[in-house]
Design a protein around this motif. Structure first.
Motif, PDB file in Angstrom:
ATOM      1  N   UNK A   7       0.644 -20.168  16.305  1.00  0.00           N
ATOM      2  CA  UNK A   7       0.319 -19.427  17.376  1.00  0.00           C
ATOM      3  C   UNK A   7      -1.503 -19.024  17.246  1.00  0.00           C
ATOM      4  N   UNK A   8      -2.178 -18.775  16.221  1.00  0.00           N
ATOM      5  CA  UNK A   8      -3.233 -18.617  16.224  1.00  0.00           C
ATOM      6  C   UNK A   8      -4.021 -19.933  16.527  1.00  0.00           C
ATOM      7  N   UNK A   9      -3.350 -21.098  16.031  1.00  0.00           N
ATOM      8  CA  UNK A   9      -4.265 -22.255  16.093  1.00  0.00           C
ATOM      9  C   UNK A   9      -4.054 -22.596  17.658  1.00  0.00           C
ATOM     10  N   UNK A  61       4.131 -28.274  12.104  1.00  0.00           N
ATOM     11  CA  UNK A  61       2.808 -28.748  12.563  1.00  0.00           C
ATOM     12  C   UNK A  61       2.708 -28.293  14.020  1.00  0.00           C
ATOM     13  N   UNK A  62       1.515 -28.162  14.523  1.00  0.00           N
ATOM     14  CA  UNK A  62       1.267 -28.027  16.052  1.00  0.00           C
ATOM     15  C   UNK A  62       1.075 -29.340  16.715  1.00  0.00           C
ATOM     16  N   UNK A  63       1.815 -29.627  17.659  1.00  0.00           N
ATOM     17  CA  UNK A  63       1.880 -31.114  18.197  1.00  0.00           C
ATOM     18  C   UNK A  63       1.244 -31.148  19.772  1.00  0.00           C
ATOM     19  N   UNK A  64       0.166 -31.916  20.138  1.00  0.00           N
ATOM     20  CA  UNK A  64      -0.033 -31.866  21.421  1.00  0.00           C
ATOM     21  C   UNK A  64      -0.897 -33.238  21.676  1.00  0.00           C
ATOM     22  N   UNK A  65      -1.060 -33.516  23.010  1.00  0.00           N
ATOM     23  CA  UNK A  65      -1.434 -34.874  23.330  1.00  0.00           C
ATOM     24  C   UNK A  65      -2.597 -34.401  24.250  1.00  0.00           C
ATOM     25  N   UNK A  66      -3.965 -35.346  24.425  1.00  0.00           N
ATOM     26  CA  UNK A  66      -4.850 -35.406  25.296  1.00  0.00           C
ATOM     27  C   UNK A  66      -5.107 -36.771  25.927  1.00  0.00           C
ATOM     28  N   UNK A 105      -3.222 -25.140  10.651  1.00  0.00           N
ATOM     29  CA  UNK A 105      -4.246 -24.103  10.296  1.00  0.00           C
ATOM     30  C   UNK A 105      -4.329 -24.039   8.781  1.00  0.00           C
ATOM     31  N   UNK A 106      -5.534 -24.421   8.068  1.00  0.00           N
ATOM     32  CA  UNK A 106      -5.531 -24.155   6.853  1.00  0.00           C
ATOM     33  C   UNK A 106      -6.082 -22.678   6.580  1.00  0.00           C
ATOM     34  N   UNK A 113     -10.851 -23.119   9.143  1.00  0.00           N
ATOM     35  CA  UNK A 113     -10.574 -24.561   9.032  1.00  0.00           C
ATOM     36  C   UNK A 113      -9.374 -25.066   9.383  1.00  0.00           C
ATOM     37  N   UNK A 114      -9.044 -26.206  10.137  1.00  0.00           N
ATOM     38  CA  UNK A 114      -7.763 -26.776  10.426  1.00  0.00           C
ATOM     39  C   UNK A 114      -7.681 -28.266  10.135  1.00  0.00           C
ATOM     40  N   UNK A 115      -6.506 -28.863   9.991  1.00  0.00           N
ATOM     41  CA  UNK A 115      -6.236 -30.277   9.734  1.00  0.00           C
ATOM     42  C   UNK A 115      -5.643 -30.924  10.763  1.00  0.00           C
TER      43      UNK A 115
END
Length: 254
Positions: free
Chosen positions: A119-121, A190-195, A211-212, A216-218
């Motif tokens: 949620x934070x990511x 994992x958070x999954x999305x498309x652009x 979110x690491x 930082x996030x991967x």
């Protein structure tokens, strides 16, 4: 069987999942383990980061940071696959291609990122993407691509005088994620999305992000392009290949 064969002919030969290469990278307190298929491209523009460790301390991290669009990151790995047809089509028989970039991204100061909290990511990414593409002045000091497209649509005479060609309709350059999905892969969410049209480019980008911790996030970023033929059919095939690669990803604390 016939439909599958026809689909393979139309979409081209891509990653070879019969030839897998195991890789791993230590990222802060995490170990990332994954496998990549064969039939990769090795051309002049091929990037070659293949790190075995990314240290998440500000001084060390910033020494090798790169920037693209709205992200500052360190490349951990890059690979690239061509989808080539049985007959000569496109450039040198290439129908399209898919690249994978694994990045450790630095978030903006005072970001709400919490380790493992999707949620934070999502909150961070929504604001970050909006601030880059939809505002009059983004972090690069330039108009966001979508803001500029809207302005050109609403002020055609002014923009024509500056050399812009009026299209008569609003055409957004970048389509931001409408929905952010949660996807569990080997015990990690994992958070999954498309652009679509990231930056001011072409093609599709599919992301899986984690979110690491604070700062930082991967991301696993699959960039899809199609040169000739049925673009949507080819994108569907590439997306399925991307999901297959993601099914072999494991992230765990060490």
């Amino acid at each position: 069987m016939i439909n599958q064969l026809l689909r393979s002919i139309l979409t081209g030969k891509g990653p070879d999942f019969s030839k897998l290469t195991a890789k791993e990278c230590r990222i802060g307190d995490y170990l990332l383990v994954f496998r990549l298929p064969g039939n990769v491209q090795r051309l002049a523009k091929h990037k070659d980061p293949d790190l075995t460790q990314v240290i998440l301390t500000p001084n060390v991290f910033m020494a090798s940071v790169e920037k693209e669009f709205n992200r500052e990151y360190v490349h951990a790995c890059f690979e690239w696959w061509a989808y080539r047809g049985l007959f000569i089509q496109g450039h040198s028989g290439k129908l399209g291609d898919m690249s994978l970039t694994i990045d450790v991204n630095r978030s903006e100061p005072q970001s709400p990122l919490v380790e493992g909290d999707l949620d934070s990511l999502e909150t961070y990414l929504k604001k970050d993407l909006w601030d880059y593409y939809e505002t009059e002045k983004n972090k690069d000091g330039k108009p966001g691509a979508n803001w500029e497209a809207r302005y050109a649509f609403e002020h055609p005479e002014e923009m024509s005088a500056q050399g812009y060609i009026p299209l008569g309709k609003l055409v957004l350059v970048t389509h931001l994620p409408e929905v952010y999905y949660r996807q569990e892969i080997n015990g990690i969410d994992w958070l999954h999305y498309g652009i679509r049209g990231e930056g001011v480019g072409r093609g599709l980008n599919y992301y899986w992000a984690y979110p690491l911790g604070a700062g930082y996030y991967l991301t696993f970023n699959f960039h899809l392009t199609s040169e000739v033929g049925d673009k949507e059919l080819r994108y569907q095939r590439m997306y399925e290949d991307a999901k297959r690669i993601m099914s072999m990803v494991a992230l765990r604390k060490v």
